[in-house]
Motif scaffolding. Structure first.
Motif, PDB file in Angstrom:
ATOM      1  N   TRP A  36       0.806  -1.223   0.000  1.00 23.49           N
ATOM      2  CA  TRP A  36       0.000   0.000   0.000  1.00 23.49           C
ATOM      3  C   TRP A  36       0.835   1.267   0.000  1.00 23.49           C
ATOM      4  CZ3 TRP A  36       0.289   3.416   4.035  1.00 23.49           C
ATOM      5  CH2 TRP A  36       0.839   2.943   5.219  1.00 23.49           C
ATOM      6  N   ARG A  37       2.005   1.227   0.611  1.00 20.44           N
ATOM      7  CA  ARG A  37       2.829   2.453   0.666  1.00 20.44           C
ATOM      8  C   ARG A  37       3.198   2.952  -0.731  1.00 20.44           C
ATOM      9  NH1 ARG A  37       4.166  -0.379   5.160  1.00 20.44           N
ATOM     10  NH2 ARG A  37       4.123   0.753   7.139  1.00 20.44           N
ATOM     11  N   ASP A  38       3.400   2.014  -1.657  1.00 19.91           N
ATOM     12  CA  ASP A  38       3.716   2.387  -3.038  1.00 19.91           C
ATOM     13  C   ASP A  38       2.534   3.063  -3.723  1.00 19.91           C
ATOM     14  OD1 ASP A  38       6.239   1.270  -2.767  1.00 19.91           O
ATOM     15  OD2 ASP A  38       5.620  -0.672  -3.608  1.00 19.91           O
ATOM     16  N   LEU A  39       1.348   2.913  -3.174  1.00  9.70           N
ATOM     17  CA  LEU A  39       0.142   3.477  -3.784  1.00  9.70           C
ATOM     18  C   LEU A  39      -0.313   4.779  -3.138  1.00  9.70           C
ATOM     19  CD1 LEU A  39      -2.016   0.282  -4.409  1.00  9.70           C
ATOM     20  CD2 LEU A  39      -0.572   1.545  -6.018  1.00  9.70           C
ATOM     21  N   MET A  40       0.461   5.324  -2.220  1.00  6.73           N
ATOM     22  CA  MET A  40       0.022   6.541  -1.539  1.00  6.73           C
ATOM     23  C   MET A  40      -0.139   7.721  -2.502  1.00  6.73           C
ATOM     24  SD  MET A  40      -0.942   6.168   1.461  1.00  6.73           S
ATOM     25  CE  MET A  40      -1.028   7.896   1.916  1.00  6.73           C
ATOM     26  N   GLU A  41       0.829   7.989  -3.332  1.00 11.16           N
ATOM     27  CA  GLU A  41       0.678   9.104  -4.272  1.00 11.16           C
ATOM     28  C   GLU A  41      -0.403   8.804  -5.302  1.00 11.16           C
ATOM     29  OE1 GLU A  41       0.375  12.554  -5.938  1.00 11.16           O
ATOM     30  OE2 GLU A  41       1.377  12.202  -4.036  1.00 11.16           O
ATOM     31  N   PRO A  42      -0.455   7.586  -5.860  1.00 16.20           N
ATOM     32  CA  PRO A  42      -1.584   7.283  -6.745  1.00 16.20           C
ATOM     33  C   PRO A  42      -2.949   7.429  -6.058  1.00 16.20           C
ATOM     34  CG  PRO A  42       0.164   5.707  -7.120  1.00 16.20           C
ATOM     35  CD  PRO A  42       0.566   6.524  -5.903  1.00 16.20           C
ATOM     36  N   ALA A  43      -3.035   7.118  -4.761  1.00 15.53           N
ATOM     37  CA  ALA A  43      -4.303   7.278  -4.034  1.00 15.53           C
ATOM     38  C   ALA A  43      -4.654   8.758  -3.900  1.00 15.53           C
ATOM     39  CB  ALA A  43      -4.224   6.610  -2.660  1.00 15.53           C
ATOM     40  N   ARG A  44      -3.658   9.581  -3.626  1.00 10.62           N
ATOM     41  CA  ARG A  44      -3.906  11.024  -3.558  1.00 10.62           C
ATOM     42  C   ARG A  44      -4.329  11.556  -4.934  1.00 10.62           C
ATOM     43  NH1 ARG A  44      -1.256  13.835   1.191  1.00 10.62           N
ATOM     44  NH2 ARG A  44      -1.180  15.675  -0.134  1.00 10.62           N
ATOM     45  N   ALA A  45      -3.695  11.029  -5.993  1.00 10.63           N
ATOM     46  CA  ALA A  45      -4.070  11.433  -7.354  1.00 10.63           C
ATOM     47  C   ALA A  45      -5.507  11.008  -7.667  1.00 10.63           C
ATOM     48  CB  ALA A  45      -3.096  10.841  -8.374  1.00 10.63           C
ATOM     49  N   ALA A  46      -5.894   9.820  -7.225  1.00 15.02           N
ATOM     50  CA  ALA A  46      -7.271   9.352  -7.434  1.00 15.02           C
ATOM     51  C   ALA A  46      -8.242  10.284  -6.718  1.00 15.02           C
ATOM     52  CB  ALA A  46      -7.427   7.921  -6.929  1.00 15.02           C
ATOM     53  N   ALA A  47      -7.883  10.697  -5.513  1.00 10.93           N
ATOM     54  CA  ALA A  47      -8.735  11.636  -4.774  1.00 10.93           C
ATOM     55  C   ALA A  47      -8.838  12.966  -5.508  1.00 10.93           C
ATOM     56  CB  ALA A  47      -8.185  11.839  -3.363  1.00 10.93           C
ATOM     57  N   ARG A  48      -7.734  13.438  -6.085  1.00 11.42           N
ATOM     58  CA  ARG A  48      -7.775  14.696  -6.845  1.00 11.42           C
ATOM     59  C   ARG A  48      -8.696  14.571  -8.060  1.00 11.42           C
ATOM     60  NH1 ARG A  48      -2.206  14.672  -5.400  1.00 11.42           N
ATOM     61  NH2 ARG A  48      -1.607  13.864  -7.442  1.00 11.42           N
TER      62      ARG A  48
END
Length: 80
Positions: A36-48
């Motif tokens: 999951w740590r590798d997906l933190m920025e992609p998760a923030r991008a998904a939220a954006r």
């Protein structure tokens, strides 16, 4: 597997199941419990992307913030 769409769906599903806010890490953990740590920025991008679609808001300290300039921990909530 489309990670971007999976993260967006995870955010929407988690918010539908809760009355409050979620952390981007909640969505990242749902999509990949071990990495999951590798997906933190992609998760923030998904939220954006969901902010741009008018589906969610990103907050810090309970206040809505601009997702493009927010730094540090953020929370995601449904649009009020």
């Amino acid at each position: 597997m489309n990670v971007e769409r999976d993260l967006e769906r995870a955010i929407e599903d988690l918010l539908a199941a809760r009355s409050g806010t979620i952390c981007p890490s909640d969505a990242a953990r749902r999509v990949s419990p071990t990495d999951w740590r590798d997906l933190m920025e992609p998760a923030r991008a998904a939220a954006r992307r969901l902010v741009a679609a008018g589906k969610v808001e990103i907050t810090q300290g309970g206040e809505v913030v601009d997702p493009d300039t927010a730094r540090g921990p953020v929370r995601i909530r449904r649009v009020r």
